[in-house]
Scaffold this motif. Sequence first.
Motif, PDB file in Angstrom:
ATOM      1  N   VAL A  34       0.846  -1.205   0.000  1.00 47.86           N
ATOM      2  CA  VAL A  34       0.000   0.000   0.000  1.00 47.86           C
ATOM      3  C   VAL A  34       0.877   1.248   0.000  1.00 47.86           C
ATOM      4  O   VAL A  34       0.615   2.211  -0.745  1.00 47.86           O
ATOM      5  CB  VAL A  34      -0.946  -0.009   1.220  1.00 47.86           C
ATOM      6  CG1 VAL A  34      -1.642   1.349   1.366  1.00 47.86           C
ATOM      7  CG2 VAL A  34      -1.981  -1.115   1.085  1.00 47.86           C
ATOM      8  N   TYR A  35       1.922   1.247   0.807  1.00 41.76           N
ATOM      9  CA  TYR A  35       2.830   2.399   0.858  1.00 41.76           C
ATOM     10  C   TYR A  35       3.501   2.629  -0.498  1.00 41.76           C
ATOM     11  O   TYR A  35       3.568   3.763  -0.992  1.00 41.76           O
ATOM     12  CB  TYR A  35       3.884   2.177   1.938  1.00 41.76           C
ATOM     13  CG  TYR A  35       4.913   3.291   2.024  1.00 41.76           C
ATOM     14  CD1 TYR A  35       4.617   4.478   2.678  1.00 41.76           C
ATOM     15  CD2 TYR A  35       6.167   3.150   1.442  1.00 41.76           C
ATOM     16  CE1 TYR A  35       5.546   5.512   2.754  1.00 41.76           C
ATOM     17  CE2 TYR A  35       7.110   4.173   1.508  1.00 41.76           C
ATOM     18  CZ  TYR A  35       6.792   5.350   2.164  1.00 41.76           C
ATOM     19  OH  TYR A  35       7.715   6.363   2.233  1.00 41.76           O
ATOM     20  N   LEU A  36       3.993   1.540  -1.097  1.00 39.15           N
ATOM     21  CA  LEU A  36       4.664   1.659  -2.389  1.00 39.15           C
ATOM     22  C   LEU A  36       3.710   2.202  -3.454  1.00 39.15           C
ATOM     23  O   LEU A  36       4.079   3.082  -4.245  1.00 39.15           O
ATOM     24  CB  LEU A  36       5.230   0.307  -2.822  1.00 39.15           C
ATOM     25  CG  LEU A  36       5.918   0.267  -4.186  1.00 39.15           C
ATOM     26  CD1 LEU A  36       7.117   1.202  -4.221  1.00 39.15           C
ATOM     27  CD2 LEU A  36       6.335  -1.157  -4.547  1.00 39.15           C
ATOM     28  N   LYS A  37       2.495   1.693  -3.468  1.00 43.09           N
ATOM     29  CA  LYS A  37       1.522   2.161  -4.465  1.00 43.09           C
ATOM     30  C   LYS A  37       1.261   3.657  -4.289  1.00 43.09           C
ATOM     31  O   LYS A  37       1.247   4.415  -5.274  1.00 43.09           O
ATOM     32  CB  LYS A  37       0.225   1.376  -4.349  1.00 43.09           C
ATOM     33  CG  LYS A  37      -0.826   1.811  -5.372  1.00 43.09           C
ATOM     34  CD  LYS A  37      -2.103   0.985  -5.275  1.00 43.09           C
ATOM     35  CE  LYS A  37      -3.113   1.428  -6.336  1.00 43.09           C
ATOM     36  NZ  LYS A  37      -4.372   0.647  -6.275  1.00 43.09           N
ATOM     37  N   ASN A  38       1.093   4.088  -3.062  1.00 39.64           N
ATOM     38  CA  ASN A  38       0.773   5.497  -2.811  1.00 39.64           C
ATOM     39  C   ASN A  38       1.902   6.427  -3.252  1.00 39.64           C
ATOM     40  O   ASN A  38       1.658   7.469  -3.881  1.00 39.64           O
ATOM     41  CB  ASN A  38       0.461   5.707  -1.332  1.00 39.64           C
ATOM     42  CG  ASN A  38      -0.874   5.104  -0.928  1.00 39.64           C
ATOM     43  OD1 ASN A  38      -1.743   4.884  -1.775  1.00 39.64           O
ATOM     44  ND2 ASN A  38      -1.051   4.832   0.350  1.00 39.64           N
TER      45      ASN A  38
END
Length: 445
Positions: free
Chosen positions: A362-366
Amino acid sequence: MRYLPHTRQDIDQMLAVTGHAGLDQLFETIPDSARTKTGLNLPDALSEWDLNATMEALSSQNAACRPYTCLMGAGSYDHHIPAIVPYLISRSEFMTAYTPYQPEVSQGTLQGIYEFQTMVTALLGMDIATASHYDGGTALAECALIALHKSKKANKIAVSSLIHPSHRQIMKTYLHPSGYEMVDIPADKNGLTDAEAFKAMDGIAGVAVQSPNFLGNIEDLGHFKACADEKNCVFITSFTEALAYGLLKNPGCLGADLVAGEGQSLGMAKNFGGPGLGLLAGTQKMMRNLPGRFVGKTTDSNGRRGYVLTLATREQHIRREKASSNICSNNGLNAMTAAIYMAAAGKNGIREIALLNHDKAVYLKNILVGAGFESVYNGAFFNEFVLKAPAGFADKRRELAQKHNIFAGVPLEPHYPDMADHYLFCATETVSGPAMDLLAKEVKS
């Protein structure tokens, strides 16, 4: 076991028995296009030490994985492996153990497989699991055959187009010679398998859906179970990331009849592509149809606990024509590796690892969306997701690998031609925050 080359006399005696004039005639069933015309172009023989030096020189041309940050998944995943796993699995009792046909001398191996089966059923929520298979793709193909064999009339199986492309190809290889048909279920605009398209299909013996699917999205397995029941067909689920079920509802509680998947994430390194570990589990009513072998627990005449092979459906154990499969050998050492990993992590540990995988993804996508990538799907995903890349990313991707040791995403166009400039990214617990931040910074610059 020494290598014993055949003498000319041995070859002549063999040909006399088979009725062939020469070795070329013996192999004439091999298509001419697949046979070499000039022989193998092999180098001259080397001494043991020269051979070692040559192999070391060749291996030095490979880039070692450790200094690299890998943000690619697509069926093969980087995970931390506790030191206890390689230490225990390298013990000679496990490393050199052969197929445990003789229970009186194989109790350790049999107990290890029994514990493996038990933990797999707990992870997947199923009643029974086999003692492992070659890999996830072959396990899934075996499930397809079970569904087709159980059907009295239907000779087609519906397969989601979002199942791993390699697994789909393995299924085609299994089914084509048998005269069975594999029908594709298309994807919808949300990156999920189109349930409405499946509802419109007739004459289906079974349906196979992967969750999380190849694009990382989590399928509504409960809905597909209801659709499968309406058609009175076998509901098969698959997966490539076993740790996902430390966080997600397992296939068993969502009604799966058969579950097949890849267990490489359970303590095995990627090893340049293999070997993998095929997991296959089913409900109680599927017990007699599952291929491979099971280990059961019993007691001997003195009341002592013991482990034995039971309900064996392999052609080595029963009549060949009654066997459910003839090529379902298990990856015993990898199954033992998975058992040690699951026992070491425990139920809470597997959940914590799964949660960390999800949160890092989720962090990487954001941060990538903030750096100029376009989010393609907005639904739930596990540790993989699809983004549309900004202009020039293909060149930037090569630069990231060469200058910063970052492998950034898997291009999806080779698998889905309508997804040009789309990439599948993956983040596991092995990826650091600074590495992800560096990727976003470089893309944005």
